[in-house]
Scaffold this motif. Structure first.
Motif, PDB file in Angstrom:
ATOM      1  N   TYR A  72       0.554  31.604  11.940  1.00  0.00           N
ATOM      2  CA  TYR A  72      -0.439  32.674  11.842  1.00  0.00           C
ATOM      3  C   TYR A  72      -0.567  33.351  13.208  1.00  0.00           C
ATOM      4  CZ  TYR A  72      -1.675  29.518   7.971  1.00  0.00           C
ATOM      5  OH  TYR A  72      -1.644  28.681   6.883  1.00  0.00           O
ATOM      6  N   CYS A  73       0.596  33.767  13.730  1.00  0.00           N
ATOM      7  CA  CYS A  73       0.661  34.339  15.069  1.00  0.00           C
ATOM      8  C   CYS A  73       0.779  35.860  15.011  1.00  0.00           C
ATOM      9  CB  CYS A  73       1.862  33.762  15.825  1.00  0.00           C
ATOM     10  SG  CYS A  73       1.791  31.964  16.022  1.00  0.00           S
ATOM     11  N   PRO A  74       0.304  36.567  16.038  1.00  0.00           N
ATOM     12  CA  PRO A  74       0.303  38.026  16.027  1.00  0.00           C
ATOM     13  C   PRO A  74       1.672  38.631  15.755  1.00  0.00           C
ATOM     14  CG  PRO A  74      -1.006  37.228  17.853  1.00  0.00           C
ATOM     15  CD  PRO A  74      -0.310  36.023  17.268  1.00  0.00           C
ATOM     16  N   GLU A  75       1.704  39.581  14.831  1.00  0.00           N
ATOM     17  CA  GLU A  75       2.881  40.383  14.523  1.00  0.00           C
ATOM     18  C   GLU A  75       3.993  39.606  13.817  1.00  0.00           C
ATOM     19  OE1 GLU A  75       4.217  42.585  17.921  1.00  0.00           O
ATOM     20  OE2 GLU A  75       2.193  43.217  18.465  1.00  0.00           O
ATOM     21  N   PHE A  76       3.718  38.374  13.413  1.00  0.00           N
ATOM     22  CA  PHE A  76       4.715  37.597  12.675  1.00  0.00           C
ATOM     23  C   PHE A  76       4.078  37.058  11.410  1.00  0.00           C
ATOM     24  CE2 PHE A  76       6.318  37.641  16.966  1.00  0.00           C
ATOM     25  CZ  PHE A  76       7.686  37.814  16.799  1.00  0.00           C
ATOM     26  N   TYR A  77       4.770  37.214  10.306  1.00  0.00           N
ATOM     27  CA  TYR A  77       4.245  36.830   9.001  1.00  0.00           C
ATOM     28  C   TYR A  77       4.148  35.309   8.880  1.00  0.00           C
ATOM     29  CZ  TYR A  77       3.770  36.245   4.012  1.00  0.00           C
ATOM     30  OH  TYR A  77       3.307  35.879   2.775  1.00  0.00           O
ATOM     31  N   PRO A  78       3.082  34.786   8.262  1.00  0.00           N
ATOM     32  CA  PRO A  78       1.871  35.506   7.868  1.00  0.00           C
ATOM     33  C   PRO A  78       0.971  35.694   9.096  1.00  0.00           C
ATOM     34  CG  PRO A  78       1.702  33.205   7.232  1.00  0.00           C
ATOM     35  CD  PRO A  78       3.050  33.373   7.833  1.00  0.00           C
TER      36      PRO A  78
END
Length: 466
Positions: free
Chosen positions: A260-266
């Motif tokens: 759940y990291c910025p700019e990476f799905y999800p």
């Protein structure tokens, strides 16, 4: 080196391998145990209800009731490590819904996330996209400067006189009681961190377990550890004839992962600049690049009912995992160290050009890059000095065979780490990955004087203070 190349360096560090969903968070303790139990008791947990529990643990039992105790530990501080405190808060909510009382749950967390200046939702913490607040109601037992390894040991041993600050709550358990420990942090070979002061070394943890056993302070103890190289905390150390069972997110050679990291799905909500937590699915289940869930200690405990440790909650009884495997297989996870880098990189990229926030983020990235280069160079230089250029590479990558502890002399490991840090500065969240190299030095007979000399030569120039 200009700043643009440094940003590219950080990006390349984080994308050097295609690691997919392979970390796991607080709820994964449930999933991992379900998997192990299913091997011998297929389907039993899907029908668990309080009314179905064995008479020895039912509320109306005529025998002595087993109490459930829990210790929840977030071993880091800083908004970049949001996920560790988020996972601990999530664990508390699971235990609370399972029926555990606050008086039986002890929480360690620095508590600098909910009201951090970078938190876009002041006063709340979430641990997954679209998640609910998991911060509400969490006990503030040991926070800030009271979140130390010495207080943790005092809590586990029920020793109120050894506490320094905090709520004073300890595990006041007896021979009929069950203890669940959840620990989320940056890890390293042979240790996990605490927000303040000393790290928690594997040998010291095992010694606390020994004292608990001698004091008959538990019937069963289960330890769930989410950290890099977490297998080294128990490998070759935790006896199989103690009533203790440990699950780790990774073996002794690999990183654990955040998601759940910025700019990476999800991805998290757009206003978040940090990873929110770890995934629900079991690591190593259906993805190419994974860490491996490991078991240590008394394997018989893996056959026990999960409700003995986290209580009974109907919402958990029929959990079958995420059925949409194709969707989850697209997810991107980062090892714990990459996740920290990603936070600072994202913070820089999102800050308005020319703003004070941009300048601050610029300084942070410069400091991180400088620290990484300093630690890499100094450790390589020390290894070459102590082992010779021709043997340094082997000393850097050698891993002992399975079943052996990381190091024979744990006092030596502590002393050599201190010697390095005295001359070269703190290892920090990044440099602690080299504790295996330092352990190899101990196993090769390197003493403190030799380490001090090699560290002095390696770090005789300006030391990075970040």
């Amino acid at each position: 080196m200009g700043f643009a190349p440094q940003v590219e360096y950080l990006k390349s560090n984080m994308s050097s391998r295609s690691s997919y969903v392979c970390g796991y968070g607080t709820f994964l303790f449930l999933i991992a145990l379900l998997s192990f139990i299913a091997q011998s008791q297929e389907g039993i947990l899907n029908s668990i209800r309080a009314s179905n529990l064995p008479s020895r643990i039912r509320k109306d039992s005529t025998t002595a009731e087993e109490k459930q105790w829990a210790v929840l530990v977030a071993g880091s501080a800083g908004y970049e490590n949001y996920r560790h405190q988020a996972d601990v808060c999530h664990a508390y909510q699971i235990l609370k819904k399972g029926g555990l009382k606050d008086e039986n749950i002890v929480v360690f967390m620095y508590d600098d996330i909910a009201f951090h200046v970078d938190n876009p939702r002041p006063g709340t913490i979430i641990n997954k996209p679209f998640g609910h607040d998991v911060y509400a109601g969490v006990p503030k037992d040991y926070t800030g400067d009271n979140c130390t390894v010495d207080n943790l040991f005092a809590v586990l041993l029920g020793n109120k006189s050894a506490l320094t600050g905090g709520s004073g709550k300890v595990i006041d358990s007896g021979p009929n009681d069950n203890i669940f420990i959840y620990y989320a942090d940056h890890g390293a070979p042979g240790l996990v961190g605490m927000p303040v002061g000393k790290d928690l070394y594997a040998k010291d943890l095992i010694e606390v377990f020994r004292k608990q056993r001698e004091a008959s302070s538990y019937k069963r103890l289960v330890f769930y550890l989410e950290a890099c190289e977490s297998g080294t905390m128990f490998e070759g150390l935790l006896p199989s004839n103690w009533s203790i069972y440990a699950i780790t997110a990774a073996n002794g050679e690999e990183s654990s992962n955040g998601v759940y990291c910025p700019e990476f799905y999800p991805h998290p909500p757009s206003e978040f600049s940090t990873c929110l937590g770890d995934v629900r699915r079991r690591t190593g289940f259906d993805y190419e690049y994974t860490s491996h869930v490991m078991q240590y200690g008394n394997m018989e405990l893996s056959k026990e009912l999960l409700s003995l440790y986290i209580g009974t909650n109907a919402a958990n009884d029929n959990y079958t995992g995420n059925s949409n495997m194709e969707t989850w297989s697209l997810a991107r996870a980062f090892d714990q160290r990459e996740a920290t880098l990603l936070h600072f990189l994202h913070k820089y990229q999102k800050a308005p050009d020319g703003s004070a926030k941009k300048a601050e983020a610029h300084r942070d990235l410069l400091g991180i890059h400088s620290h990484i280069r300093h630690v890499d160079r100094s450790i390589n230089h020390i290894a070459a000095t102590l082992f010779g250029d021709e043997n340094a590479a082997n000393a850097m990558k050698f891993v002992r065979p399975s079943g052996q502890p990381l190091v024979d002399d744990w006092d030596c490991l502590k002393e050599l780490v201190r010697a390095y840090e005295k001359q070269c500065g703190g290892l920090s969240w990044y440099g602690k990955k080299y504790t295996r190299v330092i352990a190899n030095m101990c196993n090769a007979g390197i003493n403190v004087e030799q380490m001090m000399g090699a560290s002095t030569r390696a770090c005789s120039h300006e030391i990075d203070k970040n």
